[in-house]
Design an enzyme around this catalytic site. Structure first.
Site, PDB file in Angstrom:
ATOM      1  CD  GLU A   1      31.034 -29.405   9.500  1.00 41.18           C
ATOM      2  OE1 GLU A   1      30.172 -30.283   9.372  1.00 41.18           O
ATOM      3  OE2 GLU A   1      32.181 -29.333  10.078  1.00 41.18           O
TER       4      GLU A   1
ATOM      5  CE  LYS B   1      27.621 -31.941  10.578  1.00 37.07           C
ATOM      6  NZ  LYS B   1      28.984 -31.747  11.485  1.00 37.07           N
TER       7      LYS B   1
ATOM      8  CE1 TYR C   1       2.075 -29.800  18.543  1.00 34.11           C
ATOM      9  CE2 TYR C   1       1.354 -31.177  20.398  1.00 34.11           C
ATOM     10  CZ  TYR C   1       1.135 -30.562  19.255  1.00 34.11           C
ATOM     11  OH  TYR C   1      -0.245 -30.687  18.777  1.00 34.11           O
TER      12      TYR C   1
ATOM     13  CD  GLU D   1      29.328 -36.524  19.034  1.00 37.33           C
ATOM     14  OE1 GLU D   1      29.832 -37.875  18.726  1.00 37.33           O
ATOM     15  OE2 GLU D   1      29.445 -35.696  18.484  1.00 37.33           O
TER      16      GLU D   1
END
Length: 123
Positions: free
Chosen positions: A22, A99, A54, A74
């Site tokens: 990853e 994810k 934004y 997290e």
């Protein structure tokens, strides 16, 4: 305050995760940010300076996702939420990190973590 500005589906490639592959190969992450702020002043003035820009926020969030790798989404969610609450007009944020290519050996539609934060931590 229940006015909100929403930025959903912001996609960026990052190298987050607990597995070496990853970190090495990276994967797409998708961010949804719901910002709570008083939109009244911007509505009255019709001036972007009276609200959250934004587009500029999206740039900063992408820099976090593409930046320093972390093990957990997290942790990534916490960093992204902190970026949102750094905006002076934002009273709180609900921030979700998706994810979609998580390394799970079963069929699934999504893995996500949602945090809710304000200027003083949890909101």
């Amino acid at each position: 305050m229940r006015d909100r500005v929403e930025l959903r589906g912001l996609r960026a490639r990052g190298h987050h995760g607990v597995f070496d592959f990853e970190r090495r190969e990276g994967q797409d992450f998708v961010v949804d940010a719901v910002l709570y702020l008083d939109t009244g002043p911007a509505a009255a003035s019709d001036d972007v300076g009276d609200t959250v820009h934004y587009g500029l926020l999206a740039d900063r969030l992408v820099r976090v996702v593409t930046g320093e790798p972390v093990n957990l989404i997290e942790t990534l969610a916490e960093r992204l939420a902190a970026e949102c609450t750094a905006e002076p007009l934002v009273e709180g944020v609900e921030l979700t990190v998706h994810k979609p290519s998580a390394p799970i050996e079963h069929e699934f539609s999504d893995v996500s973590v949602t945090v809710t934060r304000g200027r003083r931590g949890q909101w």
